[in-house]
Enzyme design. Structure first.
Site, mmCIF file in Angstrom:
data_model
loop_
_atom_site.group_PDB
_atom_site.id
_atom_site.type_symbol
_atom_site.label_atom_id
_atom_site.label_comp_id
_atom_site.label_asym_id
_atom_site.label_seq_id
_atom_site.Cartn_x
_atom_site.Cartn_y
_atom_site.Cartn_z
ATOM 1 N N CYS A 268 0.834 -1.205 0.000
ATOM 2 C CA CYS A 268 0.000 0.000 0.000
ATOM 3 C C CYS A 268 0.868 1.254 0.000
ATOM 4 C CB CYS A 268 -0.931 0.002 1.206
ATOM 5 S SG CYS A 268 -2.008 1.448 1.255
ATOM 6 N N CYS B 273 -0.430 4.149 2.111
ATOM 7 C CA CYS B 273 -0.221 3.973 3.554
ATOM 8 C C CYS B 273 1.244 4.202 3.920
ATOM 9 C CB CYS B 273 -0.575 2.557 3.999
ATOM 10 S SG CYS B 273 -2.058 1.872 3.277
ATOM 11 N N ASP B 274 2.156 3.679 3.133
ATOM 12 C CA ASP B 274 3.548 3.594 3.573
ATOM 13 C C ASP B 274 4.541 4.438 2.773
ATOM 14 O OD1 ASP B 274 2.755 1.749 5.501
ATOM 15 O OD2 ASP B 274 2.903 0.084 4.100
#
Ligand code: NDP
Length: 319
Positions: A141, A144-145
């Protein structure tokens, strides 16, 4: 599929899945006195338990570990009386007014309303090094990261819309994004490919597959790739390795029972979490192949609980 076995317990509201969608649905359902029961599924806490820092969920100014956040959500749901149980649904029967669910191939429970929040599973390449560095440089992701790789060199695998979108997202944060595409063309839409081709710091490697992710106790520091035509191997220096080869919604159980699209995502009515079966609602990644974020999953979890509450209130045969 019909379940002939008698139900051993009956609930007003049964929630399948324990990611942000499932627990948010539980918080709302419990506060509405629906006495919800959550069966966690095989991975209690869902996909977020497989990541490390979560920095984009509102309400955590200093970020939070994925596992901690899911524990917080669980405790919040339990605080209002949610019954959280480890177990997973192995069969469902939505043919009657009361819905039946087989748990762990063992007992059968029934419910007046069901909220499906079984999520989706990111597809991975299946390399052992991928598993080894999961959360320590390997991620599925970028949204997200990606932030953790600001100014660094990263690689992303895949040639679909997700990979294209995530590569352009990463390109805004990272120095270089190596995009590994296994054929000589993308699967992504023309518009997305156009964006990728016009982003200077995305370097596309066609006919290229990841062979091994390299690293040490600090995390990822490279990837060995191979050109599947020439068989030439190269090491790329990277600190982040993103896999974007698709997701599999966890919907096998509902085949031929609930409406789903060609790729298996549950179809809900517009602006609603209602499925084609009255009293069965779907929330989170199991019905969302576009946003796939914890916060959007939580939002639809809330919607599902509110809709279940209204559905139950309108059913005159249920006291
Ligand atoms: P897709 O299935 O569309 O694409 C997967 C990509 O990964 C393909 O390029 C595929 O290669 C590649 N791939 C698969 N397995 C491997 C492997 N083992 N090694 C290397 N590469 C591999 O998945 P997406 O997640 O990209 O998209 C899913 C759906 O969601 C699509 O319908 C897409 O259009 C949609 N979507 C829409 C968006 C939007 O509209 N903004 C954003 C994101 C997704 P190959 O082509 O060779 O099979």
């Amino acid at each position: 599929m019909q379940i002939t076995q008698e139900s051993s317990e009956h609930f007003k509201c049964l929630i399948l899945g324990s990611g942000p969608a499932g627990y948010t649905a539980a918080i709302y359902a419990a506060r509405a006195d629906l006495n919800p029961v959550v069966y966690t599924g095989i991975v209690p806490g869902g996909q977020l338990t497989q990541t490390t820092d979560v920095d984009n969920f509102p309400g955590y100014p200093n970020g939070v570990q994925g596992t901690q956040m899911m524990e917080d959500l669980k405790q919040q749901a339990e605080r209002f009386g949610t019954d959280v149980r480890f177990g997973y649904a192995t069969k469902v029967d939505f043919s009657g007014p009361v819905h039946k669910v087989e748990i762990d191939k063992d007992k059968v429970v029934s419910a007046d309303s069901i909220i499906i929040a079984t999520g989706a599973t990111a597809k991975y390449l299946g390399l052992s090094s991928e598993e080894k560095y999961m959360g320590f440089g390997v991620s599925a992701c970028a949204v997200c990261d990606g932030f953790f790789y600001k100014g660094q060199d990263v690689a992303i695998v895949g040639g679909g819309d997700t990979a294209a979108e995530e590569a352009t997202y990463l390109a805004k944060l990272c120095k270089t994004v190596h995009m590994l595409v296994r054929r000589d063309e993308f699967r992504a839409s023309k518009a997305m490919v156009h964006r990728v081709l016009n982003t200077e710091n995305i370097k596309i490697h066609y006919f290229t597959e990841a062979q091994e992710i390299l690293g040490n106790e600090q995390g990822v520091n490279g990837v060995r790739v191979v050109n599947n035509q020439t068989k030439e191997e190269t090491n790329l220096d990277i600190t982040g390795f993103f896999v974007a080869i698709g997701h599999q919604p966890n919907t096998e159980l509902f085949e031929n029972i609930l409406d789903m699209d060609d790729t298996g995502y549950l179809i809900t009515k517009p602006n609603s979490t209602a499925t084609n079966v009255p009293g069965v609602f779907a929330s989170g990644d199991v019905q969302d192949n576009i946003y796939r974020q914890a916060i959007t999953a939580a939002g639809t979890g809330c919607m599902a609980a509110l809709e279940a509450e209204r559905y139950l209130a309108a059913r005159e045969d249920i006291s």
